[in-house]
Design a protein around this motif. Structure first.
Motif, PDB file in Angstrom:
ATOM      1  N   TYR A  16       1.993  -8.303  -3.722  1.00 59.81           N
ATOM      2  CA  TYR A  16       1.934  -7.071  -4.505  1.00 59.81           C
ATOM      3  C   TYR A  16       1.754  -5.860  -3.600  1.00 59.81           C
ATOM      4  O   TYR A  16       2.411  -4.835  -3.767  1.00 59.81           O
ATOM      5  CB  TYR A  16       0.781  -7.170  -5.499  1.00 59.81           C
ATOM      6  CG  TYR A  16       0.568  -5.898  -6.286  1.00 59.81           C
ATOM      7  CD1 TYR A  16       1.431  -5.549  -7.325  1.00 59.81           C
ATOM      8  CD2 TYR A  16      -0.493  -5.034  -5.968  1.00 59.81           C
ATOM      9  CE1 TYR A  16       1.243  -4.371  -8.042  1.00 59.81           C
ATOM     10  CE2 TYR A  16      -0.674  -3.871  -6.675  1.00 59.81           C
ATOM     11  CZ  TYR A  16       0.193  -3.544  -7.710  1.00 59.81           C
ATOM     12  OH  TYR A  16       0.020  -2.392  -8.407  1.00 59.81           O
ATOM     13  N   VAL A  17       0.866  -6.027  -2.622  1.00 62.44           N
ATOM     14  CA  VAL A  17       0.603  -4.930  -1.706  1.00 62.44           C
ATOM     15  C   VAL A  17       1.831  -4.597  -0.894  1.00 62.44           C
ATOM     16  O   VAL A  17       2.121  -3.443  -0.609  1.00 62.44           O
ATOM     17  CB  VAL A  17      -0.573  -5.301  -0.772  1.00 62.44           C
ATOM     18  CG1 VAL A  17      -0.717  -4.282   0.349  1.00 62.44           C
ATOM     19  CG2 VAL A  17      -1.854  -5.403  -1.566  1.00 62.44           C
ATOM     20  N   ALA A  18       2.544  -5.623  -0.506  1.00 63.36           N
ATOM     21  CA  ALA A  18       3.701  -5.411   0.352  1.00 63.36           C
ATOM     22  C   ALA A  18       4.932  -4.947  -0.405  1.00 63.36           C
ATOM     23  O   ALA A  18       5.945  -4.627   0.198  1.00 63.36           O
ATOM     24  CB  ALA A  18       4.015  -6.702   1.105  1.00 63.36           C
ATOM     25  N   HIS A  19       4.866  -4.928  -1.727  1.00 70.04           N
ATOM     26  CA  HIS A  19       6.025  -4.548  -2.518  1.00 70.04           C
ATOM     27  C   HIS A  19       6.417  -3.104  -2.233  1.00 70.04           C
ATOM     28  O   HIS A  19       5.602  -2.191  -2.314  1.00 70.04           O
ATOM     29  CB  HIS A  19       5.716  -4.715  -4.006  1.00 70.04           C
ATOM     30  CG  HIS A  19       6.848  -4.287  -4.888  1.00 70.04           C
ATOM     31  ND1 HIS A  19       8.024  -5.010  -4.981  1.00 70.04           N
ATOM     32  CD2 HIS A  19       6.981  -3.214  -5.708  1.00 70.04           C
ATOM     33  CE1 HIS A  19       8.845  -4.393  -5.829  1.00 70.04           C
ATOM     34  NE2 HIS A  19       8.223  -3.301  -6.289  1.00 70.04           N
ATOM     35  N   CYS A  25       5.206  -2.354   8.266  1.00 68.88           N
ATOM     36  CA  CYS A  25       4.031  -1.614   7.794  1.00 68.88           C
ATOM     37  C   CYS A  25       3.235  -2.458   6.821  1.00 68.88           C
ATOM     38  O   CYS A  25       3.736  -3.434   6.257  1.00 68.88           O
ATOM     39  CB  CYS A  25       4.447  -0.314   7.116  1.00 68.88           C
ATOM     40  SG  CYS A  25       5.361   0.813   8.190  1.00 68.88           S
ATOM     41  N   THR A  26       2.000  -2.047   6.627  1.00 68.32           N
ATOM     42  CA  THR A  26       1.156  -2.652   5.597  1.00 68.32           C
ATOM     43  C   THR A  26       0.735  -1.550   4.647  1.00 68.32           C
ATOM     44  O   THR A  26       0.179  -0.536   5.080  1.00 68.32           O
ATOM     45  CB  THR A  26      -0.096  -3.305   6.213  1.00 68.32           C
ATOM     46  OG1 THR A  26       0.318  -4.297   7.156  1.00 68.32           O
ATOM     47  CG2 THR A  26      -0.957  -3.942   5.146  1.00 68.32           C
ATOM     48  N   CYS A  27       1.001  -1.749   3.363  1.00 72.10           N
ATOM     49  CA  CYS A  27       0.724  -0.705   2.375  1.00 72.10           C
ATOM     50  C   CYS A  27      -0.401  -1.157   1.451  1.00 72.10           C
ATOM     51  O   CYS A  27      -0.417  -2.295   0.984  1.00 72.10           O
ATOM     52  CB  CYS A  27       1.979  -0.401   1.557  1.00 72.10           C
ATOM     53  SG  CYS A  27       3.380   0.129   2.576  1.00 72.10           S
ATOM     54  N   HIS A  28      -1.339  -0.244   1.201  1.00 69.99           N
ATOM     55  CA  HIS A  28      -2.488  -0.547   0.349  1.00 69.99           C
ATOM     56  C   HIS A  28      -2.452   0.374  -0.867  1.00 69.99           C
ATOM     57  O   HIS A  28      -2.548   1.600  -0.737  1.00 69.99           O
ATOM     58  CB  HIS A  28      -3.788  -0.355   1.124  1.00 69.99           C
ATOM     59  CG  HIS A  28      -3.846  -1.140   2.392  1.00 69.99           C
ATOM     60  ND1 HIS A  28      -4.187  -2.470   2.424  1.00 69.99           N
ATOM     61  CD2 HIS A  28      -3.572  -0.792   3.677  1.00 69.99           C
ATOM     62  CE1 HIS A  28      -4.141  -2.912   3.674  1.00 69.99           C
ATOM     63  NE2 HIS A  28      -3.778  -1.903   4.457  1.00 69.99           N
ATOM     64  N   THR A  29      -2.319  -0.221  -2.027  1.00 64.33           N
ATOM     65  CA  THR A  29      -2.173   0.580  -3.247  1.00 64.33           C
ATOM     66  C   THR A  29      -3.454   1.299  -3.634  1.00 64.33           C
ATOM     67  O   THR A  29      -3.424   2.415  -4.147  1.00 64.33           O
ATOM     68  CB  THR A  29      -1.726  -0.312  -4.413  1.00 64.33           C
ATOM     69  OG1 THR A  29      -2.640  -1.398  -4.557  1.00 64.33           O
ATOM     70  CG2 THR A  29      -0.325  -0.854  -4.155  1.00 64.33           C
ATOM     71  N   CYS A  36       1.258   1.914   9.600  1.00 66.91           N
ATOM     72  CA  CYS A  36       2.406   1.576  10.434  1.00 66.91           C
ATOM     73  C   CYS A  36       2.086   1.792  11.909  1.00 66.91           C
ATOM     74  O   CYS A  36       3.000   2.016  12.722  1.00 66.91           O
ATOM     75  CB  CYS A  36       3.621   2.413  10.035  1.00 66.91           C
ATOM     76  SG  CYS A  36       4.052   2.329   8.288  1.00 66.91           S
ATOM     77  N   LYS A  37       0.841   1.754  12.268  1.00 68.11           N
ATOM     78  CA  LYS A  37       0.459   2.022  13.665  1.00 68.11           C
ATOM     79  C   LYS A  37       0.618   0.778  14.530  1.00 68.11           C
ATOM     80  O   LYS A  37       0.542  -0.359  14.050  1.00 68.11           O
ATOM     81  CB  LYS A  37      -0.979   2.546  13.739  1.00 68.11           C
ATOM     82  CG  LYS A  37      -2.052   1.629  13.202  1.00 68.11           C
ATOM     83  CD  LYS A  37      -3.414   2.286  13.374  1.00 68.11           C
ATOM     84  CE  LYS A  37      -4.537   1.390  12.862  1.00 68.11           C
ATOM     85  NZ  LYS A  37      -4.526   1.289  11.389  1.00 68.11           N
ATOM     86  N   ASN A  38       0.856   1.037  15.834  1.00 63.56           N
ATOM     87  CA  ASN A  38       0.988  -0.041  16.816  1.00 63.56           C
ATOM     88  C   ASN A  38       2.085  -1.049  16.446  1.00 63.56           C
ATOM     89  O   ASN A  38       1.917  -2.260  16.591  1.00 63.56           O
ATOM     90  CB  ASN A  38      -0.347  -0.798  16.958  1.00 63.56           C
ATOM     91  CG  ASN A  38      -1.458   0.094  17.461  1.00 63.56           C
ATOM     92  OD1 ASN A  38      -1.356   0.699  18.522  1.00 63.56           O
ATOM     93  ND2 ASN A  38      -2.521   0.197  16.676  1.00 63.56           N
ATOM     94  N   ARG A  39       3.221  -0.554  15.972  1.00 59.30           N
ATOM     95  CA  ARG A  39       4.314  -1.444  15.574  1.00 59.30           C
ATOM     96  C   ARG A  39       5.568  -1.277  16.413  1.00 59.30           C
ATOM     97  O   ARG A  39       6.599  -1.850  16.087  1.00 59.30           O
ATOM     98  CB  ARG A  39       4.655  -1.221  14.089  1.00 59.30           C
ATOM     99  CG  ARG A  39       3.496  -1.353  13.129  1.00 59.30           C
ATOM    100  CD  ARG A  39       2.835  -2.736  13.193  1.00 59.30           C
ATOM    101  NE  ARG A  39       1.582  -2.795  12.477  1.00 59.30           N
ATOM    102  CZ  ARG A  39       1.462  -3.111  11.186  1.00 59.30           C
ATOM    103  NH1 ARG A  39       2.539  -3.389  10.468  1.00 59.30           N
ATOM    104  NH2 ARG A  39       0.278  -3.161  10.618  1.00 59.30           N
ATOM    105  N   GLY A  40       5.530  -0.465  17.463  1.00 52.64           N
ATOM    106  CA  GLY A  40       6.693  -0.275  18.306  1.00 52.64           C
ATOM    107  C   GLY A  40       7.813   0.520  17.650  1.00 52.64           C
ATOM    108  O   GLY A  40       8.976   0.417  18.069  1.00 52.64           O
ATOM    109  N   PRO A  49       6.523   3.654   0.153  1.00 49.93           N
ATOM    110  CA  PRO A  49       6.143   3.858  -1.241  1.00 49.93           C
ATOM    111  C   PRO A  49       5.980   5.350  -1.549  1.00 49.93           C
ATOM    112  O   PRO A  49       5.282   6.059  -0.808  1.00 49.93           O
ATOM    113  CB  PRO A  49       4.813   3.115  -1.369  1.00 49.93           C
ATOM    114  CG  PRO A  49       4.841   2.108  -0.270  1.00 49.93           C
ATOM    115  CD  PRO A  49       5.594   2.749   0.852  1.00 49.93           C
ATOM    116  N   PRO A  50       6.566   5.843  -2.605  1.00 48.99           N
ATOM    117  CA  PRO A  50       6.517   7.285  -2.895  1.00 48.99           C
ATOM    118  C   PRO A  50       5.136   7.806  -3.250  1.00 48.99           C
ATOM    119  O   PRO A  50       4.870   9.008  -3.156  1.00 48.99           O
ATOM    120  CB  PRO A  50       7.474   7.433  -4.086  1.00 48.99           C
ATOM    121  CG  PRO A  50       7.499   6.082  -4.721  1.00 48.99           C
ATOM    122  CD  PRO A  50       7.348   5.099  -3.602  1.00 48.99           C
TER     123      PRO A  50
END
Length: 345
Positions: A16-19, A25-29, A36-40, A49-50
């Protein structure tokens, strides 16, 4: 049964979080954050997500920002682009972020900021441009940037800064200048005047330390005497602001300058000699001369009267003595009329 529900919930939550979230990136609702840090990353990730309000992009290799990079995230309030490879920012890059409050651009490779780079950010409060290679700042950051309260330009290559830019930020409370090669000549005098006014109004700053010319290297700009700027071109704005704030500066700046952490306006590119003392009133001067003349006249008259009186007294006394002597010679005493030899008889 309860353990099964818990296991099922823990399984579907990450989905659900990753939707609607980019792969890296990792998104937290709940916190409305995209991590999106430290991802190259080399660009701003698409399909964010808007509804996110915090976007963390620090510690990547992002070297450019596409014109429509933030079109899909209009609700962003905090944007962290620190420690990337940005060398320039196109004007209007962030104009879609009308709710942005904090913009962190530290530790990039930015050389200069164009006019109106941060246009249409009416809610922007904190702008951090420190630890770049900025050699020039514009006269304005853009329209609707008047609500900025914190500006940091420390650890750059700035030699001067236009006071017009600072005057366009009326709500500024904290400004950080340190570790720049500030050139303390006429070009920085306007900044000196603005900074004195800013500190007098309760602002907080870490101060400006001169790098050039050699005789001022290492000196605090605020402690460089006005007389050393005497040869600088004079402007009406400098005259006005110097006369208002200069006499109050020394006491106030000692309380507000540098790291005193006391929580804390208008025009001040060139120079102005130290204000001259106020001239004496002409009317007052004339009155002083008249009074002095009258007093001197009275004293002279008194001295003249005393001299006349002394002379008259001396003349009368001398006349009296002459008359008395003449009378005595004319009539004489009995002893004077007796013959000389009668006393021998």
């Amino acid at each position: 049964m309860k353990n099964k529900i818990t296991l099922f919930s823990s399984f579907i939550l990450p989905i659900y979080v990753a939707h609607g979230c980019p792969e890296k990136c990792t998104c937290h609702t709940v916190s409305k954050t995209a991590d999106c840090k430290n991802r190259g990353l080399r660009e701003i990730p698409a399909h964010l997500p808007p509804g996110i309000q915090i976007l963390q992009l620090q510690n990547n290799h992002i070297w450019r920002i596409n014109e429509n990079a933030f079109t899909g995230t209009p609700l962003l309030k905090i944007l962290d682009l620190s420690n990337n490879s940005l060398s320039s920012l196109a004007p209007g890059t962030f104009q879609k972020l009308r709710y942005l409050q904090v913009l962190n651009l530290t530790r990039n490779l930015i050389h200069y900021i164009e006019n109106k780079t941060f246009s249409f950010l009416p809610h922007l409060k904190e702008l951090d441009l420190s630890s770049n290679s900025i050699i020039r700042l514009p006269e304005t950051f853009g329209n609707s940037t008047g609500n900025i309260t914190l500006l940091s330009v420390k650890h750059n290559k700035l030699q001067k800064m236009e006071r017009v830019l600072l005057e366009s930020l009326p709500n500024l409370k904290v400004v950080l200048f340190k570790d720049n090669p500030w050139q303390c000549n006429c070009n920085v005098f306007g900044l000196k005047l603005w900074l004195e006014s800013f500190l007098y109004r309760g602002g907080i700053s870490d101060g400006i330390i001169c790098s050039t010319p050699g005789i001022r290297k290492g000196k605090d700009l605020l402690k460089v005497p006005y007389e050393l700027f005497g040869a600088c071109p004079l402007t009406a704005a400098h005259v006005h602001l110097t006369s208002i704030h200069h006499h109050n500066f020394e006491h106030r700046s000692s309380l507000k300058h540098a790291h005193h952490n006391e929580h804390a306006e208008n025009s001040w590119s060139n120079c102005d000699p130290k204000p001259k003392p106020r001239p004496v009133s002409l009317r007052h001067a004339i009155a002083t001369v008249v009074i002095t003349g009258v007093v001197c006249g009275i004293v002279c008259l008194m001295m003249l009267a005393a001299a006349v009186y002394g002379c008259a007294y001396a003349a009368i006394t001398a006349k009296y003595h002459r008359e008395h002597l003449a009378s005595a010679r004319q009539h004489g005493t009995p002893e004077e009329k007796e013959p000389f030899n009668s006393s021998l008889a």
